[in-house]
Write an enzyme that holds these catalytic residues in place. Structure first.
Site, PDB file in Angstrom:
ATOM      1  NE  ARG A   1      -1.598  -2.319   2.800  1.00  0.00           N
ATOM      2  CZ  ARG A   1      -1.708  -3.597   2.422  1.00  0.00           C
ATOM      3  NH1 ARG A   1      -2.749  -3.992   1.763  1.00  0.00           N
ATOM      4  NH2 ARG A   1      -0.767  -4.484   2.705  1.00  0.00           N
ATOM      5  CB  THR A   2       3.516   2.564   2.214  1.00  0.00           C
ATOM      6  OG1 THR A   2       2.795   2.116   3.352  1.00  0.00           O
ATOM      7  CG2 THR A   2       4.149   3.913   2.494  1.00  0.00           C
TER       8      THR A   2
ATOM      9  NE  ARG B   1       7.097   0.640   4.803  1.00  0.00           N
ATOM     10  CZ  ARG B   1       5.895   0.068   4.799  1.00  0.00           C
ATOM     11  NH1 ARG B   1       5.770  -1.220   4.515  1.00  0.00           N
ATOM     12  NH2 ARG B   1       4.830   0.773   5.074  1.00  0.00           N
TER      13      ARG B   1
ATOM     14  CG  HIS C   1       3.513   3.836   8.565  1.00  0.00           C
ATOM     15  ND1 HIS C   1       3.670   4.647   7.463  1.00  0.00           N
ATOM     16  CD2 HIS C   1       3.093   2.633   8.092  1.00  0.00           C
ATOM     17  CE1 HIS C   1       3.360   3.962   6.373  1.00  0.00           C
ATOM     18  NE2 HIS C   1       3.013   2.727   6.729  1.00  0.00           N
TER      19      HIS C   1
HETATM   20  N1   CP Z   1      -0.236  -0.030   5.816  1.00  0.00           N
HETATM   21  C1   CP Z   1       0.958  -0.298   5.252  1.00  0.00           C
HETATM   22  O1   CP Z   1       1.985   0.312   5.580  1.00  0.00           O
HETATM   23  O2   CP Z   1       0.917  -1.266   4.305  1.00  0.00           O
HETATM   24  P1   CP Z   1       2.155  -1.735   3.436  1.00  0.00           P
HETATM   25  O3   CP Z   1       3.126  -2.421   4.373  1.00  0.00           O
HETATM   26  O4   CP Z   1       1.590  -2.670   2.406  1.00  0.00           O
HETATM   27  O5   CP Z   1       2.794  -0.528   2.831  1.00  0.00           O
END
Ligand code: CP
Length: 306
Positions: free
Chosen positions: A55-56, A105, A133
């Site tokens: 997602r991020t 990240r 986050h």
């Molecule tokens: N919510 C979130 O950070 O999802 P991802 O790890 O898929 O980026």
């Protein structure tokens, strides 16, 4: 009004004022209602993911491209010169000399702050270990206001892994600026870290540690579920607590009509699939809101006026 986020690093929620959080939420709302295709024209953003993400990373990439910008980067630090021993400081010096902003990240707590000290352009923290986050929090705030009509004075339960779950640390800090009341539902081994509880104590924010998810469901406006993070955990201990604090549709019968279940995702078994069809499930819309919140943030960081 001057845009206070212009050219700022986005590292940690305590760096934000309440007004700055509201600015991002308001801007995200405008971009959801009236999409723009020009706010990142001629901007190049680096997407540097040293840790897995769906997602991020993809919502940042979507946000940049839908606003008319360009994006470069990597989804696996193992394919970069970090593998040959290059320091994060050197990597960021180089990447920031190519681009207008760096989204990063990293598995280590504090890595985004370190990167910001060596970057020529704004660094946006896409998650640093179990620390923070902040962009997840921005989309969480946007989703909360969208569903509750306000951010002030809400009752919120956080359930699951409150120790390693960076999203709950960031969101508890953010909602404490809006006078929230919290329930923390977690086994002792995954309790909310002391430093967060101490911050809440200093601000006079009320929180209650409870054992039973079912007891808090009738009391809350938002139930924020989290995954027990296997990758941060000893396997024997993980097995012991796996499945504890799992939510099923039948447990939601006592919920307030407007109560929403949020989850940063991915989920494993902490929200049963039968919850998806209830009017309380909001986690997929929440993930979609990630695009608008990240569009808002990038637009504000990269433009003097939006
Ligand atoms: N919510 C979130 O950070 O999802 P991802 O790890 O898929 O980026």
């Amino acid at each position: 009004m001057a845009n206070p986020l212009y050219r700022k690093h986005i590292i940690s929620i305590p760096d934000f004022s309440r007004e700055e959080l509201e600015l991002v939420v308001d801007t995200a709302g405008r971009l959801k209602q009236q999409p723009r295709g020009d706010l990142l024209k001629d901007k190049l953003v680096a997407s540097c993911f040293f840790e897995p993400s769906t997602r991020t990373r993809l919502s940042f990439e979507t946000a940049v491209q839908r606003l008319g910008g360009n994006i470069i980067g990597f989804a696996d630090g193992g394919n970069t010169s970090a593998k040959k021993g290059e320091t994060l400081a050197d990597s960021i010096k180089i990447i920031s000399s190519y681009t207008d902003a760096v989204v990063m990240r990293h598995p280590k707590e504090g890595a985004a702050r370190v990167a910001s000290e060596f970057s020529a352009v704004p660094v946006i923290n896409g998650g640093d270990g179990s620390n923070q986050h902040p962009t997840q929090t921005l989309l969480d705030l946007f989703s909360i206001r969208e569903t509750q009509g306000r951010l002030d004075g809400l009752t919120v339960a956080f359930a699951g892994d409150l120790k390693y779950g960076r999203t709950v640390h960031s969101l508890a800090q953010a909602l404490s600026l809006f006078g929230a009341r919290f329930y923390f539902v977690a086994p002792e081994v995954l309790a909310m870290p002391d430093y967060i509880c101490e911050e809440l104590d200093e601000k006079g924010i009320q929180y209650t540690v409870v054992d039973s998810l079912e007891d808090v469901i009738p009391e809350v406006d938002i139930l924020y579920m989290t995954r027990v993070q296997r990758e941060r955990f000893d396997e024997a201990e993980f097995k012991k607590i796996q499945g504890q604090y799992a939510l099923r549709a039948d447990m939601l019968k006592t919920a307030r009509p407007g109560m929403k279940v949020l989850h940063p995702l991915p989920r494993v078994d902490e929200i049963a699939v039968d919850v998806d069809a209830t009017p309380h499930a909001y986690y997929f819309e929440q993930a979609k809101n990630g695009v608008y919140a990240r569009q808002a943030l990038l637009s504000l960081v990269l433009n003097e006026t939006v």
